[in-house]
Motif scaffolding. Structure first.
Motif, PDB file in Angstrom:
ATOM      1  N   ASP A 162       1.016  -1.423  -0.041  1.00 35.16           N
ATOM      2  CA  ASP A 162       0.106   0.204  -0.250  1.00 35.16           C
ATOM      3  C   ASP A 162       0.690   0.979   0.245  1.00 35.16           C
ATOM      4  N   CYS A 163       2.111   1.082   0.568  1.00 37.60           N
ATOM      5  CA  CYS A 163       3.183   1.861   1.042  1.00 37.60           C
ATOM      6  C   CYS A 163       3.938   2.070   0.446  1.00 37.60           C
ATOM      7  N   PRO A 164       5.351   1.571  -0.245  1.00 38.80           N
ATOM      8  CA  PRO A 164       6.292   1.477  -1.206  1.00 38.80           C
ATOM      9  C   PRO A 164       7.322   2.207  -0.752  1.00 38.80           C
ATOM     10  N   GLY A 165       8.368   2.045  -0.730  1.00 39.57           N
ATOM     11  CA  GLY A 165       9.454   2.845  -0.737  1.00 39.57           C
ATOM     12  C   GLY A 165      10.250   2.831   0.712  1.00 39.57           C
ATOM     13  N   TYR A 166       8.896   2.978   2.186  1.00 38.56           N
ATOM     14  CA  TYR A 166       9.532   2.796   3.397  1.00 38.56           C
ATOM     15  C   TYR A 166      10.536   1.199   3.486  1.00 38.56           C
ATOM     16  N   GLY A 167       9.882   0.407   2.996  1.00 39.91           N
ATOM     17  CA  GLY A 167      10.733  -0.993   3.395  1.00 39.91           C
ATOM     18  C   GLY A 167       9.693  -1.841   4.224  1.00 39.91           C
ATOM     19  N   PHE A 168       9.537  -1.067   5.234  1.00 39.57           N
ATOM     20  CA  PHE A 168       8.045  -2.231   5.832  1.00 39.57           C
ATOM     21  C   PHE A 168       7.910  -3.549   5.776  1.00 39.57           C
ATOM     22  N   GLU A 169       8.142  -4.137   4.846  1.00 32.87           N
ATOM     23  CA  GLU A 169       8.251  -6.058   4.202  1.00 32.87           C
ATOM     24  C   GLU A 169       9.996  -6.364   4.836  1.00 32.87           C
ATOM     25  N   GLN A 170      10.878  -5.354   5.019  1.00 33.17           N
ATOM     26  CA  GLN A 170      11.914  -5.869   5.508  1.00 33.17           C
ATOM     27  C   GLN A 170      11.980  -5.450   6.771  1.00 33.17           C
ATOM     28  N   HIS A 171      12.120  -4.056   7.148  1.00 33.65           N
ATOM     29  CA  HIS A 171      12.431  -3.824   8.893  1.00 33.65           C
ATOM     30  C   HIS A 171      11.065  -4.087   9.928  1.00 33.65           C
ATOM     31  N   LYS A 172      10.073  -4.775   9.380  1.00 33.62           N
ATOM     32  CA  LYS A 172       8.149  -4.201   9.627  1.00 33.62           C
ATOM     33  C   LYS A 172       8.047  -3.136  10.804  1.00 33.62           C
ATOM     34  N   GLY A 173       8.892  -1.730  10.107  1.00 30.09           N
ATOM     35  CA  GLY A 173       7.990  -0.807  10.971  1.00 30.09           C
ATOM     36  C   GLY A 173       8.987  -0.426  11.964  1.00 30.09           C
ATOM     37  N   TYR A 174       9.631  -1.105  11.972  1.00 26.79           N
ATOM     38  CA  TYR A 174      11.006  -0.495  13.676  1.00 26.79           C
ATOM     39  C   TYR A 174      11.460   0.120  13.153  1.00 26.79           C
ATOM     40  N   GLY A 175      12.320   1.342  13.694  1.00 30.91           N
ATOM     41  CA  GLY A 175      13.175   2.428  13.069  1.00 30.91           C
ATOM     42  C   GLY A 175      14.611   2.011  13.182  1.00 30.91           C
ATOM     43  N   VAL A 176      14.787   1.142  12.163  1.00 31.51           N
ATOM     44  CA  VAL A 176      16.600   1.310  12.133  1.00 31.51           C
ATOM     45  C   VAL A 176      17.220   2.196  10.478  1.00 31.51           C
ATOM     46  N   PRO A 177      18.084   2.213  10.402  1.00 34.03           N
ATOM     47  CA  PRO A 177      17.972   3.249   9.880  1.00 34.03           C
ATOM     48  C   PRO A 177      17.311   3.712   8.481  1.00 34.03           C
ATOM     49  N   GLU A 178      17.535   2.181   7.801  1.00 36.97           N
ATOM     50  CA  GLU A 178      16.681   2.367   6.807  1.00 36.97           C
ATOM     51  C   GLU A 178      15.146   3.287   6.610  1.00 36.97           C
ATOM     52  N   HIS A 179      14.451   3.280   7.724  1.00 38.79           N
ATOM     53  CA  HIS A 179      13.409   3.560   7.593  1.00 38.79           C
ATOM     54  C   HIS A 179      13.328   4.816   8.331  1.00 38.79           C
ATOM     55  N   LEU A 180      14.202   5.177   9.014  1.00 40.83           N
ATOM     56  CA  LEU A 180      14.339   6.589   9.224  1.00 40.83           C
ATOM     57  C   LEU A 180      14.740   7.599   8.262  1.00 40.83           C
ATOM     58  N   ALA A 181      15.661   6.926   7.413  1.00 40.64           N
ATOM     59  CA  ALA A 181      16.329   7.263   5.914  1.00 40.64           C
ATOM     60  C   ALA A 181      14.865   8.049   5.270  1.00 40.64           C
ATOM     61  N   ALA A 182      14.398   6.429   4.626  1.00 40.97           N
ATOM     62  CA  ALA A 182      13.091   6.841   4.178  1.00 40.97           C
ATOM     63  C   ALA A 182      11.787   7.924   4.749  1.00 40.97           C
ATOM     64  N   LEU A 183      11.901   7.855   6.105  1.00 50.17           N
ATOM     65  CA  LEU A 183      11.325   9.062   7.066  1.00 50.17           C
ATOM     66  C   LEU A 183      11.247  10.248   6.654  1.00 50.17           C
ATOM     67  N   ASP A 184      12.314  10.317   6.475  1.00 55.07           N
ATOM     68  CA  ASP A 184      13.419  12.021   6.424  1.00 55.07           C
ATOM     69  C   ASP A 184      12.982  11.883   5.035  1.00 55.07           C
ATOM     70  N   ARG A 185      13.163  10.806   3.739  1.00 51.15           N
ATOM     71  CA  ARG A 185      12.822  11.533   2.553  1.00 51.15           C
ATOM     72  C   ARG A 185      11.749  11.634   1.910  1.00 51.15           C
ATOM     73  N   LEU A 186      10.771  10.499   2.785  1.00 49.36           N
ATOM     74  CA  LEU A 186       9.156  10.796   2.286  1.00 49.36           C
ATOM     75  C   LEU A 186       8.192  11.111   3.292  1.00 49.36           C
ATOM     76  N   GLY A 187       8.696  11.764   4.381  1.00 52.21           N
ATOM     77  CA  GLY A 187       7.703  11.996   4.743  1.00 52.21           C
ATOM     78  C   GLY A 187       7.267  10.854   5.921  1.00 52.21           C
ATOM     79  N   PRO A 188       6.175  11.299   6.601  1.00 45.22           N
ATOM     80  CA  PRO A 188       5.193   9.834   6.974  1.00 45.22           C
ATOM     81  C   PRO A 188       4.056   9.901   6.378  1.00 45.22           C
ATOM     82  N   SER A 189       3.511   8.323   6.928  1.00 47.03           N
ATOM     83  CA  SER A 189       2.638   7.660   5.859  1.00 47.03           C
ATOM     84  C   SER A 189       1.480   8.206   6.832  1.00 47.03           C
ATOM     85  N   VAL A 190       0.457   7.417   6.028  1.00 42.72           N
ATOM     86  CA  VAL A 190      -1.033   7.167   7.386  1.00 42.72           C
ATOM     87  C   VAL A 190      -0.021   5.503   8.061  1.00 42.72           C
TER      88      VAL A 190
END
Length: 233
Positions: A162-190
């Protein structure tokens, strides 16, 4: 150092006293920045306990998936989901306890006693015992930890579609560096938890004009019972 697996000792002691059914419950997803908290309750069949049950954190993804299928085939179980909106409204602890109680109440047979992982008891209509580290000590809680973890992982993989680009399938929403980088790049999702600090920072960067959104309480709950579960691997 070898760690002893969880045992059925506490459940069997109650069974010998004529107290049955006995459920174990646990949750997955308190720590992530995105996605729901998923709680599960499980009543094991004393004569058909799957071999290899353990704290879900000690198992590989493949082991969890295999045990999930065995638990679903041999046990009574239910799952309840607390959305990010409820987490934002109630805080993560209260949302988790609410989901745990909902999972117990959704069981196809009402338990007479419940073991819950952690230090907090939950609001249920029977005896309740909180066990710190229970997912590594009590077999019913271990089973619930597996059901909760596998269910949540599958949900996060669906959210990744539903929300590609954040890597939810990899880190499952945890605050790993890849997720934090995606948040900084894309902003929050719903699907992000609005009041968690990294999400607040990302929203200020991408949407500085916005206030914290009001929770959508109509989307706050989903309950899955042993007869209704339809998540696919």
């Amino acid at each position: 150092m070898a760690v002893a697996p969880p045992s059925f000792r506490r459940e069997r002691a109650l069974l010998k006293q004529g107290i049955w059914p006995v459920a174990g419950c646990d949750e997955a997803g308190r720590g992530p920045l995105a996605g729901p908290v998923v709680a599960a309750a499980v009543i094991l069949d004393p004569d058909r306990i799957p071999k290899g049950l353990d704290d879900s954190k000690r198992l590989s993804a493949e082991q969890r998936e295999a045990l999930f299928d065995k638990i679903c085939k041999t046990s009574a179980f239910a799952v309840a989901v607390a959305s990010p909106a409820r987490i934002d409204r109630d805080n993560i602890l209260r949302a988790s306890l609410w989901a745990l109680a909902r999972a117990v109440k959704a069981l196809p047979e009402a338990p007479r006693h419940v073991f819950v992982d952690g230090r907090d008891r939950i609001d249920v209509d029977c005896g309740c015992e909180a066990v710190i580290g229970g997912d590594g000590l009590v077999m019913s809680i271990a089973a619930a930890s597996i059901v909760a973890k596998v269910t949540r992982d599958r949900l996060m993989c669906a959210l990744a579609q539903d929300c590609p680009g954040y890597g939810f399938e990899q880190h499952k929403g945890y605050g790993v560096p890849e997720h934090l980088a995606a948040l900084d790049r894309l902003g929050p999702s719903v699907h992000h938890r609005s009041l968690f600090a990294p999400v607040v920072a990302a929203r200020r960067k991408h949407q500085p004009w916005t206030e914290v959104p009001e929770p959508d309480l109509f989307a706050e709950v989903s309950v899955v019972t042993s007869t209704e579960i339809s998540l696919e691997a």
